[in-house]
Design a protein around this motif. Structure first.
Motif, mmCIF file in Angstrom:
data_model
loop_
_atom_site.group_PDB
_atom_site.id
_atom_site.type_symbol
_atom_site.label_atom_id
_atom_site.label_comp_id
_atom_site.label_asym_id
_atom_site.label_seq_id
_atom_site.Cartn_x
_atom_site.Cartn_y
_atom_site.Cartn_z
ATOM 1 N N GLN A 25 0.842 -1.211 0.000
ATOM 2 C CA GLN A 25 0.000 0.000 0.000
ATOM 3 C C GLN A 25 0.874 1.258 0.000
ATOM 4 O O GLN A 25 0.560 2.240 -0.686
ATOM 5 C CB GLN A 25 -0.939 -0.007 1.210
ATOM 6 N N ASP A 27 3.921 1.489 -1.265
ATOM 7 C CA ASP A 27 4.489 1.604 -2.614
ATOM 8 C C ASP A 27 3.447 2.136 -3.603
ATOM 9 O O ASP A 27 3.761 2.982 -4.453
ATOM 10 C CB ASP A 27 5.022 0.249 -3.078
ATOM 11 N N GLU A 28 2.211 1.662 -3.473
ATOM 12 C CA GLU A 28 1.147 2.150 -4.379
ATOM 13 C C GLU A 28 0.918 3.648 -4.179
ATOM 14 O O GLU A 28 0.737 4.396 -5.147
ATOM 15 C CB GLU A 28 -0.158 1.393 -4.115
ATOM 16 N N SER A 29 0.933 4.083 -2.902
ATOM 17 C CA SER A 29 0.699 5.511 -2.631
ATOM 18 C C SER A 29 1.842 6.358 -3.193
ATOM 19 O O SER A 29 1.618 7.472 -3.681
ATOM 20 C CB SER A 29 0.493 5.766 -1.131
ATOM 21 N N LYS A 31 3.722 5.575 -5.847
ATOM 22 C CA LYS A 31 3.606 5.594 -7.314
ATOM 23 C C LYS A 31 2.499 6.558 -7.748
ATOM 24 O O LYS A 31 2.643 7.284 -8.745
ATOM 25 C CB LYS A 31 3.341 4.184 -7.845
#
Ligand code: CA2
Length: 143
Positions: A25, A27-29, A31
């Motif tokens: 989560q 890493d997604e935020s 990106k």
């Protein structure tokens, strides 16, 4: 984005200290924020010092900046510090917890003296604040 040892456990254990977000989560935020800031973000987590040193070496001529939470290696690793100094890529150090309000052994960072700056204590926000600070620095923005 380089994540050091044990950070793969984020969100799975000790949510009281490190929060409930998982590494995926976070890493997604990063990106997502990266795309808003018009920068690409690649992420790597390793529990091994040498893998992190190799990743720093391989960042040369590929990445303009490094965001790093070296985890416990922050307080022990001359090798990671030397790698960051060696490649001379602008680096921002981030920590989920405030390392200065915790045990004495966490108060010293080998990375801080060779980083542009350090953000510590804002949970998962530390990463987004660190990314913003790094992009501002690389864009020449000064406040
Ligand atoms: O606050 C931080 O971000 C730290 O870099 C986290 C490291 C710690 O050694 C540093 O002093 C400060 C530890 C990361 C371990 O992460 C875990 C996450 C969930 C469960 C267990 C460990």
């Amino acid at each position: 984005m380089l994540h050091g040892p044990n950070l793969n456990l984020l969100g799975l254990r000790e949510p009281g200290i490190y929060g409930s977000m998982t590494l995926i989560q976070i890493d997604e935020s990063l990106k997502l924020r990266g795309s808003e800031l018009q920068v690409g973000v690649d992420c790597l987590q390793s529990n091994h010092e040498g893998v992190l040193v190799d990743a720093i070496h391989n960042a040369r001529e590929k990445y303009q900046g490094i965001l790093i939470n070296a985890g416990a290696y922050t307080h022990t690793s001359v090798a990671i510090r030397d790698a960051l100094a060696g490649v001379a890529i602008p680096t921002v150090e981030v920590h989920l917890s405030n390392i200065y309000t915790r045990e004495n052994f966490r108060h010293h960072s080998y990375i801080a003296p060779i980083a542009i700056g350090q953000i510590s204590g804002f949970g998962a926000d530390s990463y987004l604040l660190g990314l913003q600070a790094l992009v501002n620095y690389l864009s020449g923005v000064r406040h």
